[in-house]
Design an enzyme around this catalytic site. Structure first.
Site, PDB file in Angstrom:
ATOM      1  CG  ASP A  26     111.601 173.541  62.916  1.00 32.73           C
ATOM      2  OD1 ASP A  26     111.921 174.696  62.563  1.00 32.73           O
ATOM      3  OD2 ASP A  26     111.119 172.702  62.139  1.00 32.73           O
ATOM      4  CD  GLU A 120     115.777 173.076  60.306  1.00 30.27           C
ATOM      5  OE1 GLU A 120     115.593 171.968  60.864  1.00 30.27           O
ATOM      6  OE2 GLU A 120     115.512 173.296  59.114  1.00 30.27           O
TER       7      GLU A 120
END
Length: 422
Positions: A26, A120
């Site tokens: 992420d 992500e």
């Protein structure tokens, strides 16, 4: 810092990496980080990415978050909380370019990459361990490479399942790695509030609280039938499994994009329907251009309108045949707009989204009545593809479609904007 629920105390989960082949990568404050990489003199300052006046916050640096600024917050509220912040308008082209570069870094590690958003992705590195080492080594390799090539940071969660890996990456932020060994998964989950589980929003959390369930540990220790009575049979069984660390979903590479959309907040509330229609045309054109760039067609068109009292209205229409033509998307969206009861209020925001996507090459398209009579759909598609080429060379503002107003009933035209195209 992550805004998600965190463990209720520091735990040493050990260094056993057995059974932990799932990584969740992420990017940290992605849009803001990309802007700081382009403007290093702003590092250490509170920076907000978003519309200057009436838009919303798309991203904020951790310095701005310390003042309570967060994504999706109205910009006016963010400026009141952090008046010294530097506000930067978004550059989505730059964000897409960096996103594509980062995803290629991940695919160099393993082919099992599931991108879930622009910033992500999940990775299954079971097949890469012999070549690159244990998951923690792979996580550090990814972080070093992303930092070196793009000047941004990312956080990585490592676990035996996608659900726990995503939780771990949130708890590792910013710029960290958290490993949750398979043997420690249940202990890790038991430290969390029930709101940490996927699918538990405010209403579900309140429903569980009425049954005395406020933590994952309390949920796991309850009878599954009790949880099902609280939130429903299917949801209850799902949450009970998550509380015990059971999440069988694999990493799915090449997952198809489910929808494409664009929206814009007006600088001032707009009462003139023709102005709103013109913006709908622009947004429909952007959606269709993205469809063509991905070789997709869409079957459903959705319209989103937010009025001056912050009420949000959504409408959708399924097309007779899938399309990647901007005019067809626009006509459907314009018809939806005509059917919206604005209650005499001005419009604050309008958005267009296309859904029900499929590959253009494998989708059978039946001609619409308009196409059959005018025989112009193919020519219109060729024109719009030519517009794509012009924009690719000279930028999106170099050429745009004209509007067909409900008020004026003028024919749609293509408008060429004067400029230096050399």
């Amino acid at each position: 810092m992550s805004r998600g629920p965190r463990p209720s105390g520091r735990r040493d989960w050990g260094d056993d990496e057995g059974g932990t082949s799932i990584l969740h990568v992420d990017m940290d404050a992605f849009f803001a980080s990309v802007e700081l990489a382009r403007r290093p003199h702003l590092r250490g300052l509170p920076v907000i990415v978003g519309g200057e006046q009436r838009g919303v916050v798309l991203a904020a640096t951790y310095e701005a978050r310390a003042f309570g600024v967060h994504s999706a917050m109205p910009m006016a509220h963010a400026r009141r909380r952090c008046p010294q912040a530097v506000v930067i308008p978004p550059d989505h082209g730059a964000y897409r370019a960096v996103s594509e570069g980062v995803m290629q870094v991940l695919r160099d590690v393993t082919t099992l990459v599931e991108q879930v958003s622009v910033d992500e992705a999940f990775l299954d590195v079971a097949g890469a361990r012999r070549r690159l080492g244990p998951p923690t080594h792979i996580a550090e390799l990814v972080r070093r490479t992303v930092r070196a090539e793009f000047g941004i940071t990312c956080s990585v969660g490592i676990a035996a399942t996608k659900f726990v890996a995503k939780l771990a990456s949130g708890h590792a932020k910013p710029d960290g790695v958290l490993l949750v060994p398979a043997s420690a998964t249940v202990d890790y989950l038991r430290t969390l509030p029930v709101g940490a589980l996927w699918g538990v929003g405010e209403s579900t959390e309140a429903a569980l609280a009425r049954w005395g369930v406020r933590t994952v540990a309390e949920l796991a220790d309850s009878d599954v039938g009790t949880i099902q009575r609280a939130v429903g049979r299917v949801a209850g069984a799902h949450l009970y499994d998550l509380a015990w660390g059971r999440d069988p979903r694999p990493v799915e590479p090449g997952r198809e994009e489910k929808s494409i959309g664009a929206e814009e907040t007006f600088a001032v509330d707009v009462a003139d329907l023709a102005v709103v229609e013109a913006k709908v045309l622009e947004l429909a054109d952007r959606c269709a251009s993205r469809l063509r760039s991905h070789s997709l067609v869409a079957r459903t068109v959705s319209l989103k309108v937010r009025t001056s009292d912050f009420r949000t209205l959504t409408r959708s229409r399924t097309l007779a045949t899938p399309t990647d033509v901007g005019r067809e998307v626009y006509l459907a969206a314009r018809a939806l707009l005509a059917g919206v009861d604005l209650g005499g209020l001005a419009v604050r925001l309008v958005g267009v989204r296309v859904e029900g996507l499929s590959a253009a090459a494998s989708t059978v398209r039946q001609p619409t009545l308009e196409e059959a009579v005018a025989e112009n759909s193919g020519a219109r598609r060729d024109v719009e593809r030519a517009m794509d080429e012009v924009r690719g060379r000279f930028g999106r503002a170099a050429i745009r479609a004209g509007t067909t107003s409900l008020a004026s009933k003028r024919n749609s035209t293509t408008e060429f904007v004067p400029g230096d195209l050399s």
